[in-house]
Scaffold this motif. Structure first.
Motif, mmCIF file in Angstrom:
data_model
loop_
_atom_site.group_PDB
_atom_site.id
_atom_site.type_symbol
_atom_site.label_atom_id
_atom_site.label_comp_id
_atom_site.label_asym_id
_atom_site.label_seq_id
_atom_site.Cartn_x
_atom_site.Cartn_y
_atom_site.Cartn_z
ATOM 1 N N HIS A 27 -3.939 14.935 -17.377
ATOM 2 C CA HIS A 27 -4.112 14.649 -16.065
ATOM 3 C C HIS A 27 -3.300 13.290 -15.207
ATOM 4 C CE1 HIS A 27 -7.745 17.076 -17.210
ATOM 5 N NE2 HIS A 27 -7.153 17.418 -16.108
ATOM 6 N N ASP A 28 -2.307 14.190 -13.872
ATOM 7 C CA ASP A 28 -2.138 13.149 -13.507
ATOM 8 C C ASP A 28 -2.971 12.841 -12.437
ATOM 9 O OD1 ASP A 28 0.305 11.723 -12.477
ATOM 10 O OD2 ASP A 28 0.496 13.082 -10.879
ATOM 11 N N LEU A 29 -3.326 10.844 -13.180
ATOM 12 C CA LEU A 29 -4.369 10.118 -12.411
ATOM 13 C C LEU A 29 -3.595 9.368 -11.294
ATOM 14 C CD1 LEU A 29 -6.649 9.075 -15.455
ATOM 15 C CD2 LEU A 29 -7.049 10.835 -14.110
ATOM 16 N N THR A 30 -4.955 8.909 -10.608
ATOM 17 C CA THR A 30 -4.671 8.470 -9.069
ATOM 18 C C THR A 30 -5.212 7.013 -8.936
ATOM 19 O OG1 THR A 30 -4.013 10.195 -7.330
ATOM 20 C CG2 THR A 30 -4.213 8.234 -6.586
ATOM 21 N N ASP A 31 -3.982 6.075 -9.119
ATOM 22 C CA ASP A 31 -4.175 4.202 -9.819
ATOM 23 C C ASP A 31 -4.000 3.817 -8.200
ATOM 24 O OD1 ASP A 31 -2.009 3.715 -9.385
ATOM 25 O OD2 ASP A 31 -1.076 3.315 -11.827
ATOM 26 N N THR A 33 -1.835 1.709 -7.579
ATOM 27 C CA THR A 33 -0.640 1.689 -6.812
ATOM 28 C C THR A 33 -0.233 2.982 -5.822
ATOM 29 O OG1 THR A 33 0.520 2.015 -8.510
ATOM 30 C CG2 THR A 33 0.243 -0.082 -8.062
ATOM 31 N N ASP A 34 -0.815 3.714 -6.436
ATOM 32 C CA ASP A 34 -0.660 5.158 -6.019
ATOM 33 C C ASP A 34 -1.137 5.219 -4.302
ATOM 34 O OD1 ASP A 34 1.169 6.426 -8.141
ATOM 35 O OD2 ASP A 34 -1.040 6.965 -8.845
ATOM 36 N N ILE A 35 -2.406 4.640 -4.765
ATOM 37 C CA ILE A 35 -3.378 5.062 -3.060
ATOM 38 C C ILE A 35 -2.534 3.690 -1.797
ATOM 39 C CG2 ILE A 35 -5.433 4.193 -2.121
ATOM 40 C CD1 ILE A 35 -6.687 5.353 -4.520
ATOM 41 N N ILE A 36 -1.981 2.672 -2.716
ATOM 42 C CA ILE A 36 -0.953 1.367 -1.614
ATOM 43 C C ILE A 36 -0.532 2.602 -0.863
ATOM 44 C CG2 ILE A 36 -0.312 -0.806 -1.808
ATOM 45 C CD1 ILE A 36 -2.384 -1.545 -3.540
ATOM 46 N N ALA A 37 0.711 2.444 -2.252
ATOM 47 C CA ALA A 37 1.814 3.393 -1.655
ATOM 48 C C ALA A 37 1.798 4.587 -0.756
ATOM 49 C CB ALA A 37 2.902 4.299 -2.128
ATOM 50 N N GLN A 38 1.141 4.840 -0.530
ATOM 51 C CA GLN A 38 0.216 6.289 0.279
ATOM 52 C C GLN A 38 -0.274 5.970 2.030
ATOM 53 O OE1 GLN A 38 0.812 9.315 -0.133
ATOM 54 N NE2 GLN A 38 -0.212 10.041 2.284
ATOM 55 N N LEU A 39 -0.662 4.922 1.180
ATOM 56 C CA LEU A 39 -1.014 3.993 2.847
ATOM 57 C C LEU A 39 -0.364 3.695 3.665
ATOM 58 C CD1 LEU A 39 -4.736 2.764 1.486
ATOM 59 C CD2 LEU A 39 -4.896 4.460 3.115
ATOM 60 N N LEU A 40 0.691 3.049 3.130
ATOM 61 C CA LEU A 40 1.787 2.110 3.174
ATOM 62 C C LEU A 40 2.958 3.371 4.043
ATOM 63 C CD1 LEU A 40 2.787 -0.197 1.243
ATOM 64 C CD2 LEU A 40 1.457 -1.303 2.853
ATOM 65 N N ARG A 41 2.523 4.483 3.274
ATOM 66 C CA ARG A 41 3.591 5.773 4.298
ATOM 67 C C ARG A 41 2.562 6.246 5.466
ATOM 68 N NH1 ARG A 41 4.240 6.847 -1.258
ATOM 69 N NH2 ARG A 41 2.939 8.138 -1.378
ATOM 70 N N GLU A 42 1.788 6.155 5.078
ATOM 71 C CA GLU A 42 1.010 6.994 6.265
ATOM 72 C C GLU A 42 1.284 5.764 7.760
ATOM 73 O OE1 GLU A 42 -2.827 7.471 5.527
ATOM 74 O OE2 GLU A 42 -2.088 9.860 4.110
ATOM 75 N N GLN A 43 0.792 4.783 7.524
ATOM 76 C CA GLN A 43 1.443 3.312 8.442
ATOM 77 C C GLN A 43 2.714 3.673 9.460
ATOM 78 O OE1 GLN A 43 0.881 -0.206 6.929
ATOM 79 N NE2 GLN A 43 0.504 -1.066 8.565
ATOM 80 N N ASP A 44 3.684 3.628 8.280
ATOM 81 C CA ASP A 44 5.004 3.586 8.757
ATOM 82 C C ASP A 44 5.539 4.878 9.673
ATOM 83 O OD1 ASP A 44 5.613 1.378 7.399
ATOM 84 O OD2 ASP A 44 6.569 2.371 5.935
ATOM 85 N N LYS A 45 4.576 6.055 9.048
ATOM 86 C CA LYS A 45 4.589 7.424 9.956
ATOM 87 C C LYS A 45 3.858 6.636 11.302
ATOM 88 C CE LYS A 45 3.711 11.682 9.773
ATOM 89 N NZ LYS A 45 3.401 13.133 9.205
ATOM 90 N N ARG A 46 3.123 6.412 11.001
ATOM 91 C CA ARG A 46 2.186 5.858 12.556
ATOM 92 C C ARG A 46 2.998 5.116 13.719
ATOM 93 N NH1 ARG A 46 -3.343 3.767 11.106
ATOM 94 N NH2 ARG A 46 -3.062 5.283 8.470
ATOM 95 N N GLN A 47 4.034 4.287 13.126
ATOM 96 C CA GLN A 47 4.427 3.325 14.000
ATOM 97 C C GLN A 47 5.190 3.860 14.049
ATOM 98 O OE1 GLN A 47 4.309 -0.513 11.262
ATOM 99 N NE2 GLN A 47 2.704 -0.930 11.882
#
Length: 51
Positions: A27-31, A33-47
Motif C-alpha cells: 500500500h502507498d501510505l500517506t505520511d 510529509t505528503d500531507i504538508i506538501a499537499q497543504l502547501l500546494r493548496e495554499q500556493d494555488k489559493r494565493q
C-alpha cells in the motif's frame, strides 16, 4: 539447556506476519510529509487565485 543456534535454524516465521508485511508494503501510505506538501500546494494555488 536451550541450543539457540539450533532453534534459529528451525525457526519459520508465521504466515500471519508474512501476510501483514506484504499488505503493509503493497500500500502507498500517506505520511506527514505528503500531507504538508499537499497543504502547501493548496495554499500556493489559493494565493495565486487572489492575485
Amino acid at each position: 539447556m536451550i541450543n539457540f543456534d539450533e532453534e534459529i535454524k528451525n525457526y519459520e516465521p508465521s504466515l500471519e506476519i508474512e501476510e501483514a508485511e506484504s499488505a503493509i508494503y503493497s500500500h502507498d501510505l500517506t505520511d506527514v510529509t505528503d500531507i504538508i506538501a499537499q497543504l502547501l500546494r493548496e495554499q500556493d494555488k489559493r494565493q495565486g487565485e487572489l492575485r
